[in-house]
Scaffold this motif. Structure first.
Motif, mmCIF file in Angstrom:
data_model
loop_
_atom_site.group_PDB
_atom_site.id
_atom_site.type_symbol
_atom_site.label_atom_id
_atom_site.label_comp_id
_atom_site.label_asym_id
_atom_site.label_seq_id
_atom_site.Cartn_x
_atom_site.Cartn_y
_atom_site.Cartn_z
ATOM 1 N N ASP A 29 -8.596 14.426 -92.533
ATOM 2 C CA ASP A 29 -7.571 15.268 -91.901
ATOM 3 C C ASP A 29 -6.639 14.477 -90.987
ATOM 4 O O ASP A 29 -5.453 14.761 -90.915
ATOM 5 C CB ASP A 29 -8.216 16.404 -91.099
ATOM 6 C CG ASP A 29 -8.653 17.544 -91.993
ATOM 7 O OD1 ASP A 29 -7.905 17.893 -92.917
ATOM 8 O OD2 ASP A 29 -9.755 18.075 -91.774
ATOM 9 N N LYS A 32 -4.417 12.365 -93.313
ATOM 10 C CA LYS A 32 -3.893 13.126 -94.470
ATOM 11 C C LYS A 32 -4.033 12.320 -95.759
ATOM 12 O O LYS A 32 -3.102 12.164 -96.532
ATOM 13 C CB LYS A 32 -2.427 13.527 -94.256
ATOM 14 C CG LYS A 32 -2.174 14.263 -92.967
ATOM 15 C CD LYS A 32 -2.820 15.617 -92.998
ATOM 16 C CE LYS A 32 -2.457 16.414 -91.756
ATOM 17 N NZ LYS A 32 -3.537 17.199 -91.232
ATOM 18 N N SER A 155 1.209 14.747 -98.870
ATOM 19 C CA SER A 155 2.051 15.651 -98.079
ATOM 20 C C SER A 155 2.526 16.774 -98.992
ATOM 21 O O SER A 155 2.705 16.581 -100.196
ATOM 22 C CB SER A 155 3.231 14.910 -97.457
ATOM 23 O OG SER A 155 4.044 14.357 -98.460
ATOM 24 N N TYR A 156 2.688 17.939 -98.389
ATOM 25 C CA TYR A 156 3.122 19.098 -99.156
ATOM 26 C C TYR A 156 4.210 19.819 -98.372
ATOM 27 O O TYR A 156 4.013 20.178 -97.214
ATOM 28 C CB TYR A 156 1.945 20.042 -99.420
ATOM 29 C CG TYR A 156 2.339 21.273 -100.206
ATOM 30 C CD1 TYR A 156 2.679 21.176 -101.552
ATOM 31 C CD2 TYR A 156 2.395 22.521 -99.601
ATOM 32 C CE1 TYR A 156 3.055 22.299 -102.278
ATOM 33 C CE2 TYR A 156 2.760 23.648 -100.324
ATOM 34 C CZ TYR A 156 3.088 23.522 -101.657
ATOM 35 O OH TYR A 156 3.460 24.632 -102.371
ATOM 36 N N ASP A 157 5.353 20.009 -98.999
ATOM 37 C CA ASP A 157 6.475 20.724 -98.392
ATOM 38 C C ASP A 157 6.426 22.165 -98.888
ATOM 39 O O ASP A 157 6.669 22.424 -100.073
ATOM 40 C CB ASP A 157 7.790 20.044 -98.793
ATOM 41 C CG ASP A 157 8.995 20.691 -98.147
ATOM 42 O OD1 ASP A 157 8.973 21.917 -97.898
ATOM 43 O OD2 ASP A 157 9.969 19.970 -97.906
ATOM 44 N N ARG A 158 6.088 23.082 -97.991
ATOM 45 C CA ARG A 158 5.936 24.493 -98.374
ATOM 46 C C ARG A 158 7.259 25.130 -98.809
ATOM 47 O O ARG A 158 7.268 26.021 -99.646
ATOM 48 C CB ARG A 158 5.341 25.296 -97.226
ATOM 49 C CG ARG A 158 3.907 24.925 -96.947
ATOM 50 C CD ARG A 158 3.262 25.934 -96.014
ATOM 51 N NE ARG A 158 1.889 25.594 -95.769
ATOM 52 C CZ ARG A 158 0.892 25.825 -96.618
ATOM 53 N NH1 ARG A 158 1.132 26.384 -97.767
ATOM 54 N NH2 ARG A 158 -0.336 25.485 -96.311
ATOM 55 N N ARG A 161 7.988 23.542 -102.159
ATOM 56 C CA ARG A 161 6.766 23.599 -102.964
ATOM 57 C C ARG A 161 6.581 22.304 -103.764
ATOM 58 O O ARG A 161 6.364 22.310 -104.967
ATOM 59 C CB ARG A 161 6.773 24.831 -103.867
ATOM 60 C CG ARG A 161 6.769 26.104 -103.064
ATOM 61 C CD ARG A 161 6.937 27.333 -103.872
ATOM 62 N NE ARG A 161 6.161 27.292 -105.112
ATOM 63 C CZ ARG A 161 5.958 28.317 -105.890
ATOM 64 N NH1 ARG A 161 6.456 29.480 -105.572
ATOM 65 N NH2 ARG A 161 5.269 28.215 -106.999
ATOM 66 N N ALA A 183 -3.420 22.069 -101.325
ATOM 67 C CA ALA A 183 -2.248 21.911 -100.469
ATOM 68 C C ALA A 183 -1.564 23.246 -100.223
ATOM 69 O O ALA A 183 -1.204 23.579 -99.086
ATOM 70 C CB ALA A 183 -1.269 20.912 -101.103
ATOM 71 N N ILE A 184 -1.407 24.035 -101.255
ATOM 72 C CA ILE A 184 -0.767 25.351 -101.118
ATOM 73 C C ILE A 184 -1.563 26.236 -100.147
ATOM 74 O O ILE A 184 -0.983 26.943 -99.345
ATOM 75 C CB ILE A 184 -0.643 26.026 -102.503
ATOM 76 C CG1 ILE A 184 0.406 25.302 -103.344
ATOM 77 C CG2 ILE A 184 -0.296 27.514 -102.366
ATOM 78 C CD1 ILE A 184 0.417 25.717 -104.805
ATOM 79 N N ASN A 185 -2.874 26.157 -100.201
ATOM 80 C CA ASN A 185 -3.744 26.975 -99.343
ATOM 81 C C ASN A 185 -3.975 26.368 -97.971
ATOM 82 O O ASN A 185 -4.775 26.891 -97.191
ATOM 83 C CB ASN A 185 -5.078 27.246 -100.035
ATOM 84 C CG ASN A 185 -4.898 28.086 -101.271
ATOM 85 O OD1 ASN A 185 -4.046 28.963 -101.321
ATOM 86 N ND2 ASN A 185 -5.707 27.819 -102.278
ATOM 87 N N GLY A 186 -3.330 25.241 -97.677
ATOM 88 C CA GLY A 186 -3.480 24.613 -96.375
ATOM 89 C C GLY A 186 -4.804 23.905 -96.157
ATOM 90 O O GLY A 186 -5.171 23.606 -95.031
ATOM 91 N N GLN A 187 -5.532 23.609 -97.240
ATOM 92 C CA GLN A 187 -6.809 22.907 -97.109
ATOM 93 C C GLN A 187 -6.637 21.395 -97.005
ATOM 94 O O GLN A 187 -7.522 20.715 -96.532
ATOM 95 C CB GLN A 187 -7.735 23.274 -98.270
ATOM 96 C CG GLN A 187 -8.187 24.730 -98.216
ATOM 97 C CD GLN A 187 -9.048 25.083 -99.405
ATOM 98 O OE1 GLN A 187 -8.553 25.257 -100.507
ATOM 99 N NE2 GLN A 187 -10.335 25.183 -99.178
#
Length: 188
Positions: A29, A32, A155-158, A161, A183-187
């Motif tokens: 975490d 990342k 890295s994930y850009d919400r 997407r 990544a989508i679920n914030g895990q």
């Protein structure tokens, strides 16, 4: 490919399964980063893991899923999965984990190429400290196939997407889908 996003969806699964696999996203975490493995006999990288087999406990649960297409006890089934994940991590990278600390990410159903049914691939996340360094046990059969380990920055850009892996590499499509779901679920 069909995605299973919750334990409830898995409990309600009604499909005959030929093989069951587990994989674990070892994730730090703080930095990342997640660990991937490259094997000498494969073109794509993957997360550590492998098959759930008869040496794992609760043979009746697995047989029931393979024969009838249903899971008779989801709690016991998850014990089978987490024990298999623990065994695979120990075999592949000499990491001994607390199986109760595994977090379910998703399941993926894929067709068997030989038309013998479907594969169920269950993905978990497990936290690792930044000091973690994978090791191969020289007495293990896995040593011959595993050629490298690599930590990828994720890295994930919400908004857009879009997920970025640094450095870029060829990640197995199922493993990429699981990382994206996490990544989508914030895990991760």
């Amino acid at each position: 490919m069909f995605i299973i996003r919750s334990r409830q969806e898995l409990q309600n699964l009604r499909i005959r399964i030929a093989n069951i696999f587990v994989a674990v996203i070892l994730y730090n975490d703080d930095e990342k980063k997640m660990l991937v493995i490259q094997e000498s006999d494969k073109h794509n990288s993957r997360f550590p893991g492998g098959s759930v087999d008869a040496t794992d406990d609760f043979k009746k649960i697995i047989a029931h899923l393979k024969e009838k297409g249903t899971i008779c006890n989801i709690g016991e089934f998850f014990k089978v999965l987490t024990r298999a994940a623990k065994r695979e991590l120990k075999e592949e990278i000499s990491l001994d984990i607390d199986e109760n600390s595994l977090s379910f990410i998703c399941g993926l159903i894929t067709a068997d190429q030989d038309d013998n049914g479907y594969h169920l691939k269950i993905f978990f996340k497990y936290p690792v400290p930044k000091t973690f360094s994978p090791k191969i046990d020289p007495s293990n059969k896995e040593e011959e196939r595993l050629i490298s380990f690599q930590f990828l920055r994720v890295s994930y850009d919400r908004v857009s997407r879009f997920m970025t892996l640094d450095p870029p590499l060829r990640l197995s499509s199922c493993h990429f889908k699981a990382a994206l779901e996490a990544a989508i679920n914030g895990q991760i």
